[in-house]
Structures are given as C-alpha cells and as structure tokens.
Design an enzyme around this catalytic site. Sequence first.
Site, PDB file in Angstrom:
ATOM      1  N   CYS A  91      -2.505   5.882   9.435  1.00  0.00           N
ATOM      2  CA  CYS A  91      -3.284   5.194   8.395  1.00  0.00           C
ATOM      3  C   CYS A  91      -2.558   3.907   8.010  1.00  0.00           C
ATOM      4  CB  CYS A  91      -3.412   6.050   7.139  1.00  0.00           C
ATOM      5  SG  CYS A  91      -3.904   7.765   7.381  1.00  0.00           S
ATOM      6  N   CYS A  94      -3.218   0.466   9.942  1.00  0.00           N
ATOM      7  CA  CYS A  94      -4.359  -0.376   9.560  1.00  0.00           C
ATOM      8  C   CYS A  94      -4.288  -0.803   8.098  1.00  0.00           C
ATOM      9  CB  CYS A  94      -5.667   0.349   9.849  1.00  0.00           C
ATOM     10  SG  CYS A  94      -6.066   0.358  11.615  1.00  0.00           S
ATOM     11  N   HIS A  95      -3.913   0.101   7.210  1.00  0.00           N
ATOM     12  CA  HIS A  95      -4.071  -0.195   5.783  1.00  0.00           C
ATOM     13  C   HIS A  95      -2.798  -0.688   5.092  1.00  0.00           C
ATOM     14  CE1 HIS A  95      -8.198   0.976   5.792  1.00  0.00           C
ATOM     15  NE2 HIS A  95      -7.916   2.147   6.335  1.00  0.00           N
ATOM     16  N   ARG A 132     -15.046   9.338   4.549  1.00  0.00           N
ATOM     17  CA  ARG A 132     -14.379   8.080   4.959  1.00  0.00           C
ATOM     18  C   ARG A 132     -13.118   8.395   5.773  1.00  0.00           C
ATOM     19  NH1 ARG A 132     -15.174   2.777   6.201  1.00  0.00           N
ATOM     20  NH2 ARG A 132     -13.775   3.300   7.899  1.00  0.00           N
ATOM     21  N   CYS A 136     -12.349   7.184   9.602  1.00  0.00           N
ATOM     22  CA  CYS A 136     -11.122   6.492  10.017  1.00  0.00           C
ATOM     23  C   CYS A 136     -10.386   7.278  11.095  1.00  0.00           C
ATOM     24  CB  CYS A 136     -10.224   6.244   8.811  1.00  0.00           C
ATOM     25  SG  CYS A 136     -10.824   4.889   7.761  1.00  0.00           S
TER      26      CYS A 136
HETATM   27  C1  HEC Z   1      -7.909   1.527  13.357  1.00  0.00           C
HETATM   28  C2  HEC Z   1      -7.764   1.127  12.003  1.00  0.00           C
HETATM   29  C3  HEC Z   1      -7.863   2.182  10.916  1.00  0.00           C
HETATM   30  C4  HEC Z   1      -7.077   3.290  10.769  1.00  0.00           C
HETATM   31  C5  HEC Z   1      -5.956   3.784  11.660  1.00  0.00           C
HETATM   32  C6  HEC Z   1      -7.486   3.894   9.523  1.00  0.00           C
HETATM   33  N1  HEC Z   1      -8.497   3.194   8.944  1.00  0.00           N
HETATM   34 FE1  HEC Z   1      -9.248   3.448   7.078  1.00  0.00          FE
HETATM   35  N2  HEC Z   1     -10.530   1.907   7.371  1.00  0.00           N
HETATM   36  C7  HEC Z   1     -10.604   1.130   8.511  1.00  0.00           C
HETATM   37  C8  HEC Z   1     -11.665   0.149   8.351  1.00  0.00           C
HETATM   38  C9  HEC Z   1     -12.070  -0.878   9.403  1.00  0.00           C
HETATM   39  C10 HEC Z   1     -12.233   0.363   7.085  1.00  0.00           C
HETATM   40  C11 HEC Z   1     -13.361  -0.433   6.418  1.00  0.00           C
HETATM   41  C12 HEC Z   1     -12.801  -1.740   5.880  1.00  0.00           C
HETATM   42  C13 HEC Z   1     -11.762  -1.461   4.814  1.00  0.00           C
HETATM   43  O1  HEC Z   1     -12.125  -1.124   3.679  1.00  0.00           O
HETATM   44  O2  HEC Z   1     -10.544  -1.522   5.134  1.00  0.00           O
HETATM   45  C14 HEC Z   1     -11.474   1.458   6.486  1.00  0.00           C
HETATM   46  C15 HEC Z   1     -11.690   1.945   5.212  1.00  0.00           C
HETATM   47  C16 HEC Z   1     -10.923   2.908   4.593  1.00  0.00           C
HETATM   48  C17 HEC Z   1     -11.082   3.324   3.214  1.00  0.00           C
HETATM   49  C18 HEC Z   1     -12.135   2.817   2.238  1.00  0.00           C
HETATM   50  C19 HEC Z   1     -11.627   1.655   1.411  1.00  0.00           C
HETATM   51  C20 HEC Z   1     -12.695   1.139   0.494  1.00  0.00           C
HETATM   52  O3  HEC Z   1     -12.332   0.360  -0.404  1.00  0.00           O
HETATM   53  O4  HEC Z   1     -13.864   1.473   0.631  1.00  0.00           O
HETATM   54  C21 HEC Z   1     -10.163   4.303   2.986  1.00  0.00           C
HETATM   55  C22 HEC Z   1      -9.942   5.063   1.697  1.00  0.00           C
HETATM   56  C23 HEC Z   1      -9.422   4.486   4.222  1.00  0.00           C
HETATM   57  N3  HEC Z   1      -9.911   3.631   5.171  1.00  0.00           N
HETATM   58  C24 HEC Z   1      -8.411   5.411   4.400  1.00  0.00           C
HETATM   59  C25 HEC Z   1      -7.793   5.663   5.626  1.00  0.00           C
HETATM   60  C26 HEC Z   1      -6.854   6.744   5.852  1.00  0.00           C
HETATM   61  C27 HEC Z   1      -6.416   7.749   4.825  1.00  0.00           C
HETATM   62  C28 HEC Z   1      -6.469   6.670   7.153  1.00  0.00           C
HETATM   63  C29 HEC Z   1      -5.574   7.606   7.919  1.00  0.00           C
HETATM   64  C30 HEC Z   1      -6.119   8.965   8.094  1.00  0.00           C
HETATM   65  C31 HEC Z   1      -7.132   5.515   7.730  1.00  0.00           C
HETATM   66  N4  HEC Z   1      -7.943   4.952   6.782  1.00  0.00           N
HETATM   67  C32 HEC Z   1      -6.931   5.059   9.020  1.00  0.00           C
HETATM   68  C33 HEC Z   1      -9.767   1.209   9.591  1.00  0.00           C
HETATM   69  C34 HEC Z   1      -8.771   2.144   9.783  1.00  0.00           C
END
Ligand code: HEC
Length: 175
Positions: A91, A94-95, A132, A136
């Site tokens: 996570c 990306c974040h 969500r 992801c």
């Molecule tokens: C390959 C890249 C990637 C990975 C790895 C990833 N995400 Fe995301 N995530 C995204 C994208 C693209 C979005 C939509 C745009 C944004 O809000 O960042 C998102 C959105 C989110 C959001 C919503 C944010 C909002 O304001 O609506 C959350 C919460 C989130 N991710 C949590 C996680 C968690 C926890 C993990 C690990 C299990 C994870 N992500 C792994 C790409 C990723």
Amino acid sequence: MKGVAARYPVYDAPSKKLINLEGRINECRRKFMKAPVLGYETDELLGLSIYVRAQSRGLPVKVRVDGPAKPFFEKGRAFFYGRRGQLSMSCAHCHEKYAGKRYRSMTLSQGQTNGFPSHRLTWRKPGSLHRRFQTCSRLVRSEPFPAGSDELIDLELYLAWRGQGLLVETPSVRR
Ligand code: HEC
C-alpha cells in the site's frame, strides 16, 4: 451518535477483538435488537454506516492505538508496508512513496479513509472502505481479504491513525 464514528475502529473487550463501525452496528442488531446481521456490502448496512458516520461530519478523526488496541494497530501497519500480489507492491508504494504521481489516469492520493463509505462514480453507488481495499489489492494482482475480515479491520485502524486530525467527510464522492 455524534463523534462515535470519528473514534472507530475500537477494541471491544467482550469479544477481545478490534471492531469497526459496521461490526458494532451488526453487534447491536444481534445482541440488543435480536435482528438479523446485515451483509457487509448490502445497501442496508452501507446506509446505516453512512448515516451514523455523517453525524460526525466535520469532527476530527481520533482513534486509540495504545493499550489493548496496540497489537491490532501493529498488524495494520505491517499490512500497509507488506508487499503482496504478483506485482509485489505494498500500500505504501502507491500511497506514500508515489503519492502525488499518476497511476493510469488518476493522481495517487495518500489513501485516506475519512470520506468512507464513499460514492465512487466507477461503482455507480456508495461502497465501503473494505471494498476500496479489495479494489486496491486487485491492482497489484493479489487475492483480496474478505470485507469485514480481521485483517482489513486492523488495516482500517492503521489508516485512521495515519489520518488522525482529518475531518470526517462521509459520504465523499470519488471517481
Ligand atoms: C498500484 C497502486 C496502488 C496500490 C498498491 C494501492 N492502491 Fe489504494 N488506490 C490506488 C488508486 C489509483 C486509488 C484512487 C486514487 C486515489 O485516491 O489515490 C486508490 C485509492 C485508495 C483509497 C481511497 C482514497 C480516497 O480518498 O478515496 C484508499 C483508502 C486506498 N487506496 C487504500 C489502499 C490500501 C490500504 C492499500 C494496500 C492494501 C492500497 N490502497 C494499495 C492505487 C493503489
């Protein structure tokens, strides 16, 4: 109900488990109302969760991660930084590392949770935070944990702590 959602997930002493708002709503239904437990992604549970969380709109997120909540918090943190899936990404990649950069047509955010349940245009309806998480997980081609699972509730606590002080915004609207 004002302020309640801002401090969830919490440690639940009777079950010795970490419990999120959806879990608490179901526990109240089961224990005090003798009503059937609602499925995680059902409109009924999403609706209740949004309604209760909306009572805390504008209040800062403030969760407890000490005492009995600590081990759950640590597991959530380990989940956030653990690599998984065929892409072997966490996570945090990306974040945290790539926050602000582009992923396909989107700008990567810090992955904050203060707006959930969130209406996603792609879903054409509101969806839970765990949905969500599952979306992801699929991005890195890993098998997602079930909605409502202990693993995702631990992760939920860790993310709430990361967003400590942000104001509850439920229900948010996202692409
Ligand atoms: C390959 C890249 C990637 C990975 C790895 C990833 N995400 Fe995301 N995530 C995204 C994208 C693209 C979005 C939509 C745009 C944004 O809000 O960042 C998102 C959105 C989110 C959001 C919503 C944010 C909002 O304001 O609506 C959350 C919460 C989130 N991710 C949590 C996680 C968690 C926890 C993990 C690990 C299990 C994870 N992500 C792994 C790409 C990723």
